[in-house]
Design a protein around this motif. Sequence first.
Motif, PDB file in Angstrom:
ATOM      1  N   ASP A 166      27.063  40.439  34.091  1.00 39.46           N
ATOM      2  CA  ASP A 166      28.518  40.539  33.917  1.00 39.46           C
ATOM      3  C   ASP A 166      29.190  40.989  35.211  1.00 39.46           C
ATOM      4  O   ASP A 166      30.248  40.456  35.597  1.00 39.46           O
ATOM      5  N   ARG A 167      28.574  41.978  35.901  1.00 44.19           N
ATOM      6  CA  ARG A 167      29.129  42.431  37.187  1.00 44.19           C
ATOM      7  C   ARG A 167      29.123  41.292  38.210  1.00 44.19           C
ATOM      8  O   ARG A 167      30.093  41.071  38.921  1.00 44.19           O
ATOM      9  N   LEU A 168      28.002  40.567  38.263  1.00 42.53           N
ATOM     10  CA  LEU A 168      27.889  39.444  39.186  1.00 42.53           C
ATOM     11  C   LEU A 168      28.938  38.378  38.871  1.00 42.53           C
ATOM     12  O   LEU A 168      29.584  37.831  39.770  1.00 42.53           O
ATOM     13  N   TYR A 169      29.121  38.124  37.566  1.00 44.99           N
ATOM     14  CA  TYR A 169      30.133  37.163  37.136  1.00 44.99           C
ATOM     15  C   TYR A 169      31.527  37.610  37.580  1.00 44.99           C
ATOM     16  O   TYR A 169      32.317  36.807  38.089  1.00 44.99           O
ATOM     17  N   ALA A 170      31.838  38.890  37.406  1.00 45.00           N
ATOM     18  CA  ALA A 170      33.152  39.410  37.794  1.00 45.00           C
ATOM     19  C   ALA A 170      33.340  39.302  39.317  1.00 45.00           C
ATOM     20  O   ALA A 170      34.427  38.913  39.795  1.00 45.00           O
ATOM     21  N   GLU A 171      32.282  39.615  40.080  1.00 41.67           N
ATOM     22  CA  GLU A 171      32.389  39.513  41.543  1.00 41.67           C
ATOM     23  C   GLU A 171      32.607  38.070  41.974  1.00 41.67           C
ATOM     24  O   GLU A 171      33.461  37.776  42.828  1.00 41.67           O
ATOM     25  N   LEU A 172      31.832  37.159  41.373  1.00 38.02           N
ATOM     26  CA  LEU A 172      31.981  35.737  41.713  1.00 38.02           C
ATOM     27  C   LEU A 172      33.360  35.210  41.308  1.00 38.02           C
ATOM     28  O   LEU A 172      33.952  34.402  42.028  1.00 38.02           O
ATOM     29  N   LYS A 173      33.842  35.697  40.170  1.00 36.90           N
ATOM     30  CA  LYS A 173      35.173  35.285  39.721  1.00 36.90           C
ATOM     31  C   LYS A 173      36.237  35.768  40.706  1.00 36.90           C
ATOM     32  O   LYS A 173      37.175  35.023  41.036  1.00 36.90           O
ATOM     33  N   ALA A 174      36.083  37.001  41.218  1.00 33.56           N
ATOM     34  CA  ALA A 174      37.035  37.530  42.200  1.00 33.56           C
ATOM     35  C   ALA A 174      36.955  36.736  43.504  1.00 33.56           C
ATOM     36  O   ALA A 174      37.982  36.416  44.120  1.00 33.56           O
ATOM     37  N   ILE A 175      35.736  36.401  43.929  1.00 29.11           N
ATOM     38  CA  ILE A 175      35.576  35.600  45.155  1.00 29.11           C
ATOM     39  C   ILE A 175      36.206  34.236  44.971  1.00 29.11           C
ATOM     40  O   ILE A 175      36.901  33.724  45.854  1.00 29.11           O
ATOM     41  N   LEU A 176      35.975  33.648  43.804  1.00 26.48           N
ATOM     42  CA  LEU A 176      36.541  32.323  43.523  1.00 26.48           C
ATOM     43  C   LEU A 176      38.063  32.383  43.465  1.00 26.48           C
ATOM     44  O   LEU A 176      38.733  31.438  43.906  1.00 26.48           O
ATOM     45  N   ALA A 177      38.606  33.478  42.975  1.00 28.36           N
ATOM     46  CA  ALA A 177      40.064  33.622  42.914  1.00 28.36           C
ATOM     47  C   ALA A 177      40.657  33.670  44.324  1.00 28.36           C
ATOM     48  O   ALA A 177      41.782  33.219  44.554  1.00 28.36           O
ATOM     49  N   ARG A 178      39.885  34.204  45.285  1.00 26.69           N
ATOM     50  CA  ARG A 178      40.382  34.275  46.659  1.00 26.69           C
ATOM     51  C   ARG A 178      40.237  32.935  47.381  1.00 26.69           C
ATOM     52  O   ARG A 178      40.838  32.723  48.431  1.00 26.69           O
ATOM     53  N   GLN A 179      39.413  32.054  46.870  1.00 25.64           N
ATOM     54  CA  GLN A 179      39.199  30.757  47.508  1.00 25.64           C
ATOM     55  C   GLN A 179      40.443  29.883  47.334  1.00 25.64           C
ATOM     56  O   GLN A 179      41.162  29.991  46.348  1.00 25.64           O
ATOM     57  N   PRO A 180      40.704  29.020  48.332  1.00 29.65           N
ATOM     58  CA  PRO A 180      41.882  28.160  48.215  1.00 29.65           C
ATOM     59  C   PRO A 180      41.705  27.123  47.109  1.00 29.65           C
ATOM     60  O   PRO A 180      40.600  26.648  46.851  1.00 29.65           O
ATOM     61  N   GLY A 181      42.818  26.818  46.522  1.00 27.62           N
ATOM     62  CA  GLY A 181      42.801  25.853  45.431  1.00 27.62           C
ATOM     63  C   GLY A 181      43.043  24.436  45.944  1.00 27.62           C
ATOM     64  O   GLY A 181      43.088  24.180  47.146  1.00 27.62           O
ATOM     65  N   PRO A 182      43.216  23.489  45.045  1.00 26.17           N
ATOM     66  CA  PRO A 182      43.432  22.093  45.451  1.00 26.17           C
ATOM     67  C   PRO A 182      44.767  21.902  46.192  1.00 26.17           C
ATOM     68  O   PRO A 182      44.875  21.021  47.035  1.00 26.17           O
ATOM     69  N   GLU A 183      45.759  22.750  45.908  1.00 24.72           N
ATOM     70  CA  GLU A 183      47.043  22.639  46.622  1.00 24.72           C
ATOM     71  C   GLU A 183      46.843  22.915  48.105  1.00 24.72           C
ATOM     72  O   GLU A 183      47.422  22.249  48.966  1.00 24.72           O
ATOM     73  N   ILE A 184      46.006  23.911  48.384  1.00 31.24           N
ATOM     74  CA  ILE A 184      45.730  24.259  49.781  1.00 31.24           C
ATOM     75  C   ILE A 184      45.009  23.113  50.470  1.00 31.24           C
ATOM     76  O   ILE A 184      45.284  22.789  51.629  1.00 31.24           O
ATOM     77  N   ALA A 185      44.088  22.474  49.772  1.00 33.27           N
ATOM     78  CA  ALA A 185      43.362  21.338  50.352  1.00 33.27           C
ATOM     79  C   ALA A 185      44.324  20.199  50.668  1.00 33.27           C
ATOM     80  O   ALA A 185      44.226  19.565  51.729  1.00 33.27           O
TER      81      ALA A 185
END
Length: 162
Positions: free
Chosen positions: A45-64
Amino acid sequence: HRWRKLEGSDPAAYEMLQKVQVLQKRLIGKAEEAVSKGAELSAKDRLYAELKAILARQPGPEIAEQLAVYRNALREKDQQTEQMASELAMYHAQVGEYKTEIDRVVRELHEVKVKFYDQKRKEQLHRERVRLERTKPLDAAVAEARASLPRFTGGGFSLQRH
């Protein structure tokens, strides 16, 4: 031990007691397994939360999409820059040609001026000679006339002796 006494007197109760002990051991094992699985689950669960936070910081398709637009604009600007650089090189070459042409024209102008002033000097000398040739007889006549005339200075007194 007291359970062994039960083995001889009541074998069914002893068997049940053994089953209870086996079941208790299995229950303890399962409880330990559940605790380890719970710890593993909380780590996941902690790993999932960390990955979710990292993914939230990643640029989305609009940025691409925006990045693609910027790349296209940059490519166009690069082409314009290359075109302007080639035009600049062409203009530098033209400036060089114009400078050589100006130098040639300046040299020609200097040569024409030298010829012009040489011609003017020759004409001036020629006019001077012609004027001198014309004035020589007059100068001689004026000199004779002066020599034959009495000379006077300041108050009308003659300078010749009589």
